[in-house]
Design a protein around this motif. Sequence first.
Motif, PDB file in Angstrom:
ATOM      1  N   LYS A  97      34.799  33.568  28.609  1.00 20.11           N
ATOM      2  CA  LYS A  97      35.252  34.393  29.722  1.00 20.11           C
ATOM      3  C   LYS A  97      34.053  34.916  30.510  1.00 20.11           C
ATOM      4  O   LYS A  97      34.025  34.887  31.728  1.00 20.11           O
ATOM      5  N   ASP A 119      42.930  34.631  35.192  1.00 18.22           N
ATOM      6  CA  ASP A 119      42.668  33.869  33.980  1.00 18.22           C
ATOM      7  C   ASP A 119      44.015  33.498  33.368  1.00 18.22           C
ATOM      8  O   ASP A 119      44.954  34.299  33.369  1.00 18.22           O
ATOM      9  N   PRO A 171      39.731  29.968  33.155  1.00 19.48           N
ATOM     10  CA  PRO A 171      39.342  31.117  33.980  1.00 19.48           C
ATOM     11  C   PRO A 171      39.880  30.994  35.409  1.00 19.48           C
ATOM     12  O   PRO A 171      40.126  29.888  35.897  1.00 19.48           O
TER      13      PRO A 171
END
Length: 177
Positions: free
Chosen positions: A11, A109, A155
Amino acid sequence: MIDSNIFLEHKKNKQWYYLGNVVSDIKFTLVDLIRLIRSHPNDKEVVFYDHKQSIELQQIQSRGSLPRFAKDVLNQLREIYKQKHITLIAFSGYGVDSKSFNIHKDKMDVIYLQVYGEIIWSVWESDKPIAEIQPEQGTCVFKQKFVCGDMIYIPAGTFHHVEHLDKPRIGFSFGNK
């Protein structure tokens, strides 16, 4: 289920990540999906695509009929994101004419979990605008058949594509609003 260290590292680096077959206790069928739809209080959140023979069930995270495995994943994602604003959408295709989305990217995301049947996921890199991307353009950096329990993290802004295999399938898509 989800290794939060690996998840947060990807992330932070804004990289997609195939988490593998991480949810082993899934017991969910097309009949279960119909029960979930029938218990849904808001018809506007259930979208039927008759010409595509598919269903989108939005905002199901608050349903009492949500399966235990989905609640567990949802709670774990809320802990990882440090927020309660995680949305959960179920996608289902149930006929030979059921199609998937074209190559696209999302503004949030997305963590996708294959719940029933099989589907092929691919992740793409390209410099072209979204309207110009075709499967034969750009670079496919990941392509794999997903079976029940497979999960991927995508993402925001990452091009991806899902191919339907002309068999019934159900997937749960978790995302941060």
